[in-house]
Design an enzyme around this catalytic site. Structure first.
Site, PDB file in Angstrom:
ATOM      1  N   ASP A  30       0.804  -1.221   0.000  1.00 13.88           N
ATOM      2  CA  ASP A  30       0.000   0.000   0.000  1.00 13.88           C
ATOM      3  C   ASP A  30       0.837   1.271   0.000  1.00 13.88           C
ATOM      4  O   ASP A  30       0.291   2.377   0.100  1.00 13.88           O
ATOM      5  CB  ASP A  30      -0.928   0.021   1.219  1.00 13.88           C
TER       6      ASP A  30
ATOM      7  N   ARG B 105       0.714  -1.615   7.593  1.00 11.39           N
ATOM      8  CA  ARG B 105       1.215  -0.388   6.967  1.00 11.39           C
ATOM      9  C   ARG B 105       2.192   0.378   7.860  1.00 11.39           C
ATOM     10  O   ARG B 105       2.672   1.452   7.462  1.00 11.39           O
ATOM     11  CB  ARG B 105       0.045   0.522   6.569  1.00 11.39           C
TER      12      ARG B 105
ATOM     13  N   ARG C  70      -9.747   6.135  11.378  1.00 11.64           N
ATOM     14  CA  ARG C  70      -8.293   6.039  11.416  1.00 11.64           C
ATOM     15  C   ARG C  70      -7.699   7.102  12.348  1.00 11.64           C
ATOM     16  O   ARG C  70      -7.395   6.825  13.496  1.00 11.64           O
ATOM     17  CB  ARG C  70      -7.717   6.153   9.998  1.00 11.64           C
TER      18      ARG C  70
ATOM     19  N   HIS D 203     -11.241   7.366   5.165  1.00 12.07           N
ATOM     20  CA  HIS D 203     -10.351   8.524   5.211  1.00 12.07           C
ATOM     21  C   HIS D 203     -11.120   9.750   4.730  1.00 12.07           C
ATOM     22  O   HIS D 203     -11.990   9.642   3.857  1.00 12.07           O
ATOM     23  CB  HIS D 203      -9.145   8.345   4.281  1.00 12.07           C
TER      24      HIS D 203
ATOM     25  N   CYS E  40      -5.218   9.488  -3.206  1.00 15.27           N
ATOM     26  CA  CYS E  40      -4.480   8.537  -2.390  1.00 15.27           C
ATOM     27  C   CYS E  40      -3.046   8.354  -2.901  1.00 15.27           C
ATOM     28  O   CYS E  40      -2.140   8.121  -2.102  1.00 15.27           O
ATOM     29  CB  CYS E  40      -5.182   7.172  -2.383  1.00 15.27           C
TER      30      CYS E  40
END
Length: 263
Positions: A63, A88, A133, A162, A256
């Site tokens: 990612d 991540r 998050r 997000h 992103c």
């Protein structure tokens, strides 16, 4: 004005775990297609006159292509990411080291946040997402480090985990967003702050149409978000559609993949 973006080529991209509703390891993703689509996005920025810098991808971090999550950069200060999921976690130090090696003023985060995934910067304020998050403590820490007011907004739909999946700045003073992604209180805040905002419908939000990048004139946006594109054109913006269907299998779109470096 030309912008400066940091991107990461998806050389190790795959969908091998699920940490958001978009990800299905059984379905996987085609890395070669993802690379071609990413290259088209990079080319679109360069053809618009923007500068693109690259960070080397790290094997085992599929990612890492989603560069926006790696940090928040405002006024030459870099507030690092601290990821929610262990898959991540190593991305945060990788991005912060890239900036430190180039002489930027950096701050390692004490609290969970996922960079520009949940921090979106306008001229006078930073909008910050929470609910899935990034934490409110990170919002306060970023404000103290960067010296820019931070307004917290709460997300309620796990598909829009997000802030940058549900909202993007059109320029330094206005935004586009999908109201259904936010609590009633956060919707009221957005209506008060941005009475002339572009409101997206569910159909466009559900193809990550709001995971877009605007330079104030051009909007680079997922090709499938047809209704939102028409509204943006009606508002006078030049729309640049891009196809990022493979990266969307991991919950990502143009924004992103794009970390803005604000000197």
């Amino acid at each position: 004005m030309p912008k400066h973006f940091l991107m990461c080529r998806p050389d190790f991209f795959t969908v091998e775990y699920a940490i958001n509703p978009w990800m299905d390891p059984a379905a996987g993703a085609d890395r070669e297609v993802a690379i071609r689509q990413w290259e088209s996005l990079k080319t679109a920025y360069e053809e618009l006159g923007h500068q693109v810098s690259l960070i080397d991808p790290v094997e085992g971090l599929p990612d890492m292509v989603f560069a926006a999550n790696g940090a928040l950069v405002v006024g030459g200060g870099v507030y690092g990411a601290r990821f929610t999921f262990p898959e991540r976690a190593a991305e945060g130090p990788a991005y912060l080291n890239w900036f430190a090696e180039r002489g930027y003023r950096t701050q390692e985060a004490s609290y969970v946040n996922e960079g520009e995934g949940d921090f979106l910067t306008l001229d006078e304020v930073i909008l910050a997402g929470s609910g899935f998050r990034s934490t409110h403590e990170a919002h306060r820490e970023a404000q103290e480090f960067l010296g820019r007011p931070v307004v917290s907004l709460t997300l309620v739909d796990p598909r829009f985990y997000h802030l940058d999946t549900a909202l993007f700045p059109l320029d330094g003073r206005n935004i586009a967003y999908y109201p259904g992604a936010f609590t009633k209180g956060s919707q009221a805040v957005l209506r008060h702050m941005f009475p002339d905002a572009v409101l997206a419908g569910a159909d466009d939000a559900e193809v990550l149409g709001l995971n877009a990048v605007s330079d104030g004139t051009h909007v680079v946006i997922n090709a499938e978000a047809g209704g939102l594109q028409l509204e943006l054109k009606h508002r006078g913006y030049q729309v640049i559609p891009v196809e990022l269907s493979e990266l969307r299998k991991a919950g990502g779109g143009p924004k992103c993949c794009t970390l803005e470096i604000r000197a």
